[in-house]
Design a protein around this motif. Structure first.
Motif, PDB file in Angstrom:
ATOM      1  N   CYS A 168       0.847  -1.193   0.000  1.00 14.82           N
ATOM      2  CA  CYS A 168       0.000   0.000   0.000  1.00 14.82           C
ATOM      3  C   CYS A 168       0.887   1.250   0.000  1.00 14.82           C
ATOM      4  O   CYS A 168       1.705   1.423   0.916  1.00 14.82           O
ATOM      5  CB  CYS A 168      -0.913   0.006   1.221  1.00 14.82           C
ATOM      6  SG  CYS A 168      -1.963   1.477   1.310  1.00 14.82           S
ATOM      7  N   PRO A 169       0.757   2.141  -0.985  1.00 13.14           N
ATOM      8  CA  PRO A 169       1.606   3.329  -1.064  1.00 13.14           C
ATOM      9  C   PRO A 169       1.040   4.545  -0.327  1.00 13.14           C
ATOM     10  O   PRO A 169       1.423   5.680  -0.608  1.00 13.14           O
ATOM     11  CB  PRO A 169       1.678   3.592  -2.566  1.00 13.14           C
ATOM     12  CG  PRO A 169       0.322   3.172  -3.050  1.00 13.14           C
ATOM     13  CD  PRO A 169      -0.119   2.025  -2.172  1.00 13.14           C
ATOM     14  N   VAL A 170       0.109   4.318   0.605  1.00  8.33           N
ATOM     15  CA  VAL A 170      -0.501   5.410   1.367  1.00  8.33           C
ATOM     16  C   VAL A 170       0.138   5.422   2.761  1.00  8.33           C
ATOM     17  O   VAL A 170       0.009   4.456   3.515  1.00  8.33           O
ATOM     18  CB  VAL A 170      -2.025   5.242   1.464  1.00  8.33           C
ATOM     19  CG1 VAL A 170      -2.633   6.396   2.253  1.00  8.33           C
ATOM     20  CG2 VAL A 170      -2.647   5.165   0.071  1.00  8.33           C
ATOM     21  N   PHE A 171       0.825   6.527   3.102  1.00 14.94           N
ATOM     22  CA  PHE A 171       1.579   6.604   4.344  1.00 14.94           C
ATOM     23  C   PHE A 171       0.969   7.646   5.273  1.00 14.94           C
ATOM     24  O   PHE A 171       0.658   8.758   4.837  1.00 14.94           O
ATOM     25  CB  PHE A 171       3.033   6.983   4.064  1.00 14.94           C
ATOM     26  CG  PHE A 171       3.759   5.998   3.200  1.00 14.94           C
ATOM     27  CD1 PHE A 171       4.587   5.041   3.754  1.00 14.94           C
ATOM     28  CD2 PHE A 171       3.611   6.024   1.816  1.00 14.94           C
ATOM     29  CE1 PHE A 171       5.261   4.132   2.965  1.00 14.94           C
ATOM     30  CE2 PHE A 171       4.284   5.115   1.012  1.00 14.94           C
ATOM     31  CZ  PHE A 171       5.102   4.166   1.590  1.00 14.94           C
ATOM     32  N   ARG A 172       0.810   7.309   6.540  1.00 11.44           N
ATOM     33  CA  ARG A 172       0.334   8.257   7.528  1.00 11.44           C
ATOM     34  C   ARG A 172       1.502   9.102   8.028  1.00 11.44           C
ATOM     35  O   ARG A 172       2.598   8.593   8.297  1.00 11.44           O
ATOM     36  CB  ARG A 172      -0.344   7.543   8.701  1.00 11.44           C
ATOM     37  CG  ARG A 172      -1.009   8.488   9.688  1.00 11.44           C
ATOM     38  CD  ARG A 172      -1.975   7.765  10.589  1.00 11.44           C
ATOM     39  NE  ARG A 172      -1.368   6.592  11.212  1.00 11.44           N
ATOM     40  CZ  ARG A 172      -2.043   5.760  11.996  1.00 11.44           C
ATOM     41  NH1 ARG A 172      -3.332   5.963  12.221  1.00 11.44           N
ATOM     42  NH2 ARG A 172      -1.443   4.730  12.541  1.00 11.44           N
ATOM     43  N   VAL A 173       1.279  10.411   8.158  1.00 10.54           N
ATOM     44  CA  VAL A 173       2.357  11.331   8.519  1.00 10.54           C
ATOM     45  C   VAL A 173       2.982  10.947   9.857  1.00 10.54           C
ATOM     46  O   VAL A 173       4.212  10.941  10.009  1.00 10.54           O
ATOM     47  CB  VAL A 173       1.833  12.776   8.541  1.00 10.54           C
ATOM     48  CG1 VAL A 173       2.877  13.721   9.127  1.00 10.54           C
ATOM     49  CG2 VAL A 173       1.454  13.228   7.130  1.00 10.54           C
ATOM     50  N   ARG A 174       2.176  10.638  10.841  1.00  8.69           N
ATOM     51  CA  ARG A 174       2.718  10.288  12.154  1.00  8.69           C
ATOM     52  C   ARG A 174       3.618   9.061  12.081  1.00  8.69           C
ATOM     53  O   ARG A 174       4.683   9.007  12.705  1.00  8.69           O
ATOM     54  CB  ARG A 174       1.583  10.029  13.141  1.00  8.69           C
ATOM     55  CG  ARG A 174       2.070   9.726  14.573  1.00  8.69           C
ATOM     56  CD  ARG A 174       0.911   9.418  15.494  1.00  8.69           C
ATOM     57  NE  ARG A 174       0.225   8.194  15.096  1.00  8.69           N
ATOM     58  CZ  ARG A 174      -0.935   7.789  15.608  1.00  8.69           C
ATOM     59  NH1 ARG A 174      -1.556   8.528  16.509  1.00  8.69           N
ATOM     60  NH2 ARG A 174      -1.491   6.658  15.206  1.00  8.69           N
ATOM     61  N   ASP A 175       3.221   8.055  11.286  1.00  5.70           N
ATOM     62  CA  ASP A 175       4.029   6.841  11.163  1.00  5.70           C
ATOM     63  C   ASP A 175       5.373   7.150  10.509  1.00  5.70           C
ATOM     64  O   ASP A 175       6.404   6.577  10.905  1.00  5.70           O
ATOM     65  CB  ASP A 175       3.269   5.801  10.333  1.00  5.70           C
ATOM     66  CG  ASP A 175       1.988   5.335  11.021  1.00  5.70           C
ATOM     67  OD1 ASP A 175       1.886   5.498  12.253  1.00  5.70           O
ATOM     68  OD2 ASP A 175       1.084   4.837  10.317  1.00  5.70           O
ATOM     69  N   MET A 176       5.389   8.028   9.528  1.00  8.13           N
ATOM     70  CA  MET A 176       6.635   8.374   8.847  1.00  8.13           C
ATOM     71  C   MET A 176       7.575   9.118   9.792  1.00  8.13           C
ATOM     72  O   MET A 176       8.791   8.873   9.803  1.00  8.13           O
ATOM     73  CB  MET A 176       6.330   9.220   7.607  1.00  8.13           C
ATOM     74  CG  MET A 176       5.450   8.520   6.598  1.00  8.13           C
ATOM     75  SD  MET A 176       4.904   9.606   5.257  1.00  8.13           S
ATOM     76  CE  MET A 176       6.400   9.768   4.312  1.00  8.13           C
ATOM     77  N   VAL A 177       7.017  10.026  10.595  1.00 13.94           N
ATOM     78  CA  VAL A 177       7.844  10.783  11.548  1.00 13.94           C
ATOM     79  C   VAL A 177       8.421   9.853  12.606  1.00 13.94           C
ATOM     80  O   VAL A 177       9.609   9.938  12.950  1.00 13.94           O
ATOM     81  CB  VAL A 177       7.015  11.907  12.186  1.00 13.94           C
ATOM     82  CG1 VAL A 177       7.798  12.584  13.308  1.00 13.94           C
ATOM     83  CG2 VAL A 177       6.618  12.942  11.129  1.00 13.94           C
ATOM     84  N   GLU A 178       7.594   8.949  13.118  1.00  8.10           N
ATOM     85  CA  GLU A 178       8.066   8.026  14.152  1.00  8.10           C
ATOM     86  C   GLU A 178       9.092   7.042  13.590  1.00  8.10           C
ATOM     87  O   GLU A 178      10.035   6.650  14.291  1.00  8.10           O
ATOM     88  CB  GLU A 178       6.884   7.283  14.755  1.00  8.10           C
ATOM     89  CG  GLU A 178       5.963   8.187  15.579  1.00  8.10           C
ATOM     90  CD  GLU A 178       4.759   7.436  16.139  1.00  8.10           C
ATOM     91  OE1 GLU A 178       4.555   6.263  15.738  1.00  8.10           O
ATOM     92  OE2 GLU A 178       4.028   8.019  16.968  1.00  8.10           O
TER      93      GLU A 178
END
Length: 251
Positions: A110-120
């Motif tokens: 899935c190429p949809v990324f949540r901003v919080r997950d990317m930062v963490e």
């Protein structure tokens, strides 16, 4: 100009050449040295009033942005091998990309990324980074072995912190009813994502399968040649004929 700007300090008009910008200041010198207060004199400037201040926000103005998502779509091309692959799952379900979220174990396609997950994943917390801004690097790595099915060629994602502060300014200009020029200056803090894509494939001549096949064939040819020479030169009835044809005596 404020006395806190060193280049704005002056004692006479000659210290303020007209047309020169104030280094680290907010405008252009008019050529006049004026009293700022009872103890300091500074260069008068052409600039916008009031000058920009350094007031910082106390909390992120849009904390809900941590649940925003990014759709990152990319395609890798290995033109030498006539191979292309996209990082999105090939599906006929029109709702898939609206409901899925990337997970390295449970949903890697899935190429949809949540901003919080990317930062963490970059080792930071959204609240700290969103306050003064920051920059996150997103690396997409394609390491594909074309000896295997194309379905096994999947990208690997990694995230890294590049900067803990990121902001930029933008302004809008307009005229009032008195034909005076005004502007609204905005200093925007946010999280910047820098995406880089890398890919490599091993050459077909360098795959483990080819390397294990070639060395075991060469000794067989060498042994066969040696056996044939021994039979023809020493055991065959016409050994003398083969000997003369193979070797030339030089005097």
């Amino acid at each position: 100009q404020s006395p806190s700007v060193l280049d704005a300090m002056c004692t006479e008009d000659a210290d303020c050449p007209m047309g020169n910008p104030v280094v680290h200041g907010n405008g252009i010198k008019t050529g006049k040295c004026v009293m700022f207060n009872t103890t300091h004199s500074t260069c008068e400037i052409y600039g916008w009033c009031p000058v920009e201040n350094s007031t910082l926000p106390r909390k992120p103005l849009l904390a809900e942005a941590e649940n925003f998502t990014l759709f990152i779509k990319n395609t890798v091309h290995f033109t030498k091998f006539n191979f292309s692959k996209c990082n999105t799952l090939q599906t006929n379900d029109p709702t898939y990309f609206k409901s899925c979220t990337y997970d390295p174990f449970f949903n890697p396609s899935c190429p949809v990324f949540r901003v919080r997950d990317m930062v963490e994943a970059a080792g930071e917390t959204f609240g700290d980074l969103a306050l003064l801004g920051g920059s996150i690097g997103v690396r997409i790595e394609w390491d594909c072995d074309l000896d295997h099915p194309a379905a096994q060629c999947q990208p690997q994602y990694s995230f890294s912190l590049q900067d803990r502060r990121y902001n930029f300014r933008t302004a809008s200009y307009y005229w009032d009813s008195q034909r005076q020029l005004y502007r609204n200056l905005l200093k925007l803090y946010g999280i910047r994502f820098d995406i880089s894509v890398h890919g490599q494939v091993p050459s077909p001549l360098q795959t483990p399968h080819a390397q294990s096949w070639r060395p075991c064939q060469v000794p067989h040819f060498w042994v066969a040649t040696l056996v044939c020479d021994l039979v023809l030169l020493y055991l065959d009835a016409k050994a003398d004929f083969y000997w003369k044809e193979k070797f030339e005596e030089v005097r």
